[in-house]
Design a protein around this motif. Structure first.
Motif, PDB file in Angstrom:
ATOM      1  N   TYR B 121     -39.553 -18.704 -80.885  1.00 40.44           N
ATOM      2  CA  TYR B 121     -40.691 -19.162 -80.062  1.00 40.44           C
ATOM      3  C   TYR B 121     -40.949 -20.654 -80.275  1.00 40.44           C
ATOM      4  O   TYR B 121     -41.442 -21.335 -79.390  1.00 40.44           O
ATOM      5  CB  TYR B 121     -41.939 -18.341 -80.381  1.00 40.44           C
ATOM      6  CG  TYR B 121     -41.727 -16.863 -80.129  1.00 40.44           C
ATOM      7  CD1 TYR B 121     -41.639 -16.359 -78.837  1.00 40.44           C
ATOM      8  CD2 TYR B 121     -41.580 -15.978 -81.192  1.00 40.44           C
ATOM      9  CE1 TYR B 121     -41.415 -15.010 -78.605  1.00 40.44           C
ATOM     10  CE2 TYR B 121     -41.361 -14.627 -80.975  1.00 40.44           C
ATOM     11  CZ  TYR B 121     -41.280 -14.150 -79.678  1.00 40.44           C
ATOM     12  OH  TYR B 121     -41.046 -12.823 -79.453  1.00 40.44           O
ATOM     13  N   SER B 127     -42.944 -21.222 -75.316  1.00 40.83           N
ATOM     14  CA  SER B 127     -43.930 -20.259 -75.798  1.00 40.83           C
ATOM     15  C   SER B 127     -45.068 -20.967 -76.528  1.00 40.83           C
ATOM     16  O   SER B 127     -44.888 -22.074 -77.047  1.00 40.83           O
ATOM     17  CB  SER B 127     -43.275 -19.275 -76.762  1.00 40.83           C
ATOM     18  OG  SER B 127     -42.249 -18.569 -76.129  1.00 40.83           O
ATOM     19  N   CYS B 129     -46.923 -22.120 -79.480  1.00 43.62           N
ATOM     20  CA  CYS B 129     -46.427 -22.344 -80.845  1.00 43.62           C
ATOM     21  C   CYS B 129     -47.238 -23.457 -81.484  1.00 43.62           C
ATOM     22  O   CYS B 129     -47.163 -24.608 -81.077  1.00 43.62           O
ATOM     23  CB  CYS B 129     -44.944 -22.726 -80.829  1.00 43.62           C
ATOM     24  SG  CYS B 129     -44.325 -23.216 -82.454  1.00 43.62           S
ATOM     25  N   ALA B 139     -46.816 -17.242 -80.561  1.00 45.82           N
ATOM     26  CA  ALA B 139     -46.232 -16.134 -79.805  1.00 45.82           C
ATOM     27  C   ALA B 139     -45.568 -15.106 -80.709  1.00 45.82           C
ATOM     28  O   ALA B 139     -45.367 -13.963 -80.313  1.00 45.82           O
ATOM     29  CB  ALA B 139     -45.218 -16.671 -78.792  1.00 45.82           C
ATOM     30  N   GLY B 143     -45.293 -10.982 -80.911  1.00 49.04           N
ATOM     31  CA  GLY B 143     -43.970 -10.922 -80.286  1.00 49.04           C
ATOM     32  C   GLY B 143     -42.960 -10.215 -81.166  1.00 49.04           C
ATOM     33  O   GLY B 143     -43.318  -9.404 -82.022  1.00 49.04           O
TER      34      GLY B 143
END
Lengths: 218, 328
Positions: B121, B127, B129, B139, B143
Motif C-alpha cells: 500500500y 492507497s 498511506c 490501507a 487490508g
C-alpha cells in the motif's frame, strides 16, 4: 547436442544481433506489423493514459539532456540524455542494443543484468549518468567474434532456455558468478543465481550449464 | 519517472552544500531503493546528489579494535570481508540472506540503513498511506496484511521494516556516524530508528541533509558467536516473514550476556530487550529460549492476516538461539 552452435546463436534473443537473413530486427518487424493495423494507435492511447496517470507534470525547471560517455563492450558512446535515463534504457532506447532485456524494470527479475567493471548489476536500477568511466559489458560483448563465450556455449549445449527472454541476464549473471567464486555446489549455484528469474522454469538446465562453464578447462 | 537533475559530489561537505537549493533533494548511492521509488512515484525528488564518490567506501580497522564501515561500502564487499566473516558472522549471514548478488553489488551500507518498507500500500502510490502521505490513513490496517508487522505498530502504520543487515547490526551494538552542516555526531543504531508515533513518515533521527558517513562496530569478542536465521516464503531472494539475529556470551554453561534482534515482524529493526533480559543468567536450554521468545512476543499485536507471524517468530528465535548456543 549435435547441432552446430551457430544455428542457435543466430537467434536475436540470444546475442542481441540482428537477423541477418531477414535484414531487419524482430523489433523492426513487430513495429512494421503494428503500423500496418490499428494496433499502434490503440497502444499509443493506452500509453498516453498511463503516462498521464503516473507522471507528474514536468517542473518548470526540468533539467534537459546532459552529455555522458559510456564505455560499452570496449567502445565509447557519447550520449545526450536526461539524468533519469537508466542504464538499461540508455542501452536499449538510445543505443539500439536490445540484447539486454527489460523485464520487471524494478530490480526483481534480473533480465537486465549487465557487468559494470566486472560486477553484475541490475541495469534498470542504475542511471546511465552514474557510469562515465566504467567498463560496461552486455551480452553483446561476451563473444569473441564468432567464438561464443564459454557460458553462452554451455547454455546452448544444455538447452538452458525456452523463450530466451531472461537468457542474456542469466548469462551475464553466470559469467560474474564464476568470477566471484562463491558457488561450488548446485545448491550454491542456485542461490547465487537467485536474482535471475526464468518464467519458463529452465532452472535445471541453467544450473547444468553454469556447472559446466565453471569447470576449469584444460 | 519524474525528471530530476543530477550532480556528483566529490567531498562530504560539497554534498551537504548541494543539499540546499531549490527543489526537493535526495542523496543517491546504490539507487536500488531510490530509483525504484522514483519509478513507482513513491518518491519524487527534483535533485539527485550522487554520494558514491566521497571516499567513504572502505572498511577500516579501528585503533582500539572494531571496524569502521564506510557509508558506501557495498553490501557484497561487507558480507565477504574476512574480518566480518570471522568476528561478526551474523552480519555476513544477514546480508547474504537478503536480495540478490546484483542488488548487493549496487546497494550500500548507508542505503541499507535507510531502506524503506515493502508494504504494497506504500509502494502502490495510490492507497491511503500515512508513511507516503501524512494523514491519509493506513490501507493495510483493514487490508491484506499478511506480511505486516506485529511489533511496534500503531493505528497509523503497521508497515514492516524489510532489512536483514540492519537487524544484525543492531545485535552488534553498531553506531552510526552522521555529518551535517553543524558538524558530526554519532547515534547508536538502535536509537537511530524511531517508533512509528504520530508520523510514520519519520523513520529515523536524520536531520534534513544529514549524511551517514560510516557505521562503527565495536570489538566484542563474543560477537564471534553470532548467527542469523530467516524464515520466508521462498528459500532465497525473499524478504523475511520473521528473522532473528543472535549473539551469545556463553561461559561456564550460562548465558552471561546476549544480543537479540528480530526482523520481518516489526516496524523497525527490533532490538529484543525483553528476550535478552529473560535469557541473561540462565542455562541455554530450550525452556529458557522459549521463555525469552515469549517475553518479547507477549506485546505482539496481530492483525487479520498476520497472526501466524507470532508463532513463526517464536520458532525462528528459538531456532536461532539453539543454533548459536551449539556453535563451537
Amino acid at each position: 547436442m549435435d547441432e552446430p552452435a551457430d544455428s542457435l546463436a543466430s537467434a536475436s534473443f540470444f546475442t542481441g544481433a540482428r537477423d541477418v537473413a531477414a535484414g531487419i530486427s524482430r523489433r523492426e518487424a513487430i513495429a512494421r506489423t503494428l503500423k500496418a493495423g490499428a494496433g499502434l494507435s490503440v497502444l499509443s492511447q493506452v500509453g498516453g493514459l498511463l503516462r498521464g496517470a503516473t507522471e507528474p507534470p514536468p517542473s518548470p525547471s526540468a533539467p534537459g539532456p546532459v552529455t555522458v560517455t559510456l564505455n560499452i563492450n570496449g567502445d565509447a558512446h557519447t550520449l545526450a540524455i536526461e539524468p533519469r535515463v537508466t542504464l538499461l534504457d540508455a542501452l536499449r532506447e538510445h543505443l539500439g542494443m536490445y540484447g539486454t532485456k527489460k523485464g520487471c524494470d524494478h530490480g526483481q527479475c534480473g533480465a537486465c543484468t549487465v557487468l559494470v567493471n566486472g560486477e553484475r548489476v541490475n541495469s534498470c536500477l542504475t542511471l546511465a549518468v552514474m557510469h562515465p568511466g566504467d567498463d560496461i559489458t552486455t551480452i553483446e560483448g561476451l563473444a569473441d567474434g564468432d567464438a561464443l563465450h564459454p557460458v553462452q556455449a554451455a547454455f546452448i549445449k544444455h538447452d538452458a532456455f525456452q523463450c530466451g527472454y531472461c537468457t542474456p541476464g542469466q548469462i551475464c549473471s553466470a559469467v560474474a558468478l564464476i568470477k566471484e567464486g562463491h558457488a561450488k555446489t548446485d545448491a550454491e549455484i542456485r542461490e547465487q543465481m537467485a536474482g535471475n528469474i526464468c518464467r519458463c522454469g529452465a532452472y535445471q538446465h541453467i544450473v547444468a550449464a553454469v556447472r559446466e562453464a565453471m569447470q576449469p578447462t584444460g | 519517472m519524474n525528471n530530476f537533475s543530477y550532480i556528483l559530489a566529490a567531498q562530504p561537505d560539497e554534498a551537504l552544500r548541494d543539499w540546499t537549493g531549490p527543489g526537493r533533494p535526495a542523496y543517491l548511492a546504490g539507487g536500488t531503493n531510490l530509483i525504484d521509488h522514483i519509478k513507482l512515484g513513491v518518491d519524487q525528488p527534483q535533485r539527485l546528489i550522487d554520494v558514491r564518490n566521497l571516499g567513504l567506501d572502505q572498511i577500516e580497522a579501528l585503533p582500539g579494535g572494531g571496524l569502521r564501515i564506510g557509508a558506501t561500502v557495498s553490501n557484497t564487499a561487507l558480507a565477504y570481508d574476512e574480518r566480518v566473516l570471522k568476528d561478526y558472522p551474523v552480519l555476513s549471514q544477514a546480508i547474504l540472506s537478503g536480495a540478490s548478488p546484483q542488488l548487493r553489488n549496487a546497494a550500500t551500507t548507508a542505503g541499507n540503513l535507510l531502506q524503506r518498507t515493502r508494504c504494497s500500500y506504500f509502494r502502490d502510490g495510490l492507497s491511503p498511506c500515512n508513511k507516503r502521505q501524512t494523514g491519509s490513513g493506513c490501507a493495510a490496517l483493514g487490508g491484506f496484511n499478511r506480511t505486516h508487522a506485529v511489533l511496534g505498530t500503531s493505528e497509523r502504520c503497521i508497515a514492516t521494516h524489510p532489512s536483514d543487515m540492519d537487524v544484525a547490526m543492531i545485535t552488534l551494538d553498531a553506531v552510526v556516524r552522521l555529518r551535517g552542516v553543524s558538524g558530526e555526531r554519532t547515534v547508536p543504531l538502535q536509537d537511530f530508528y524511531v517508533a512509528y508515533g504520530e508520523d510514520p513518515a519519520k523513520e529515523n533521527v536524520l536531520k534534513p541533509g544529514e549524511l551517514i558517513t560510516a557505521v562503527d562496530l565495536p570489538a566484542t569478542e563474543w560477537f564471534a558467536r553470532s548467527y542469523y536465521f530467516k524464515a520466508r516464503d521462498r528459500a532465497s531472494y525473499e524478504f523475511a516473514l520473521a528473522s532473528a539475529a543472535v549473539a551469545l556470551d556463553l561461559r561456564e554453561g550460562l548465558v552471561r550476556d546476549c544480543r537479540i534482534a528480530l526482523g520481518g515482524v516489526a516496524t523497525k529493526p527490533w532490538r529484543a530487550h525483553a528476550a535478552e533480559n529473560a535469557l541473561k543468567g540462565t542455562r541455554p536450554t530450550e525452556q529458557a529460549f522459549r521463555a525469552a521468545a515469549n517475553a518479547e512476543l507477549s506485546s505482539a499485536v496481530p492483525r487479520a492476516h498476520n497472526g501466524f507471524k507470532i508463532e513463526l517468530c517464536r520458532g525462528t528465535l528459538m531456532q536461532a538461539l539453539q543454533t548459536t548456543a551449539a556453535l563451537a
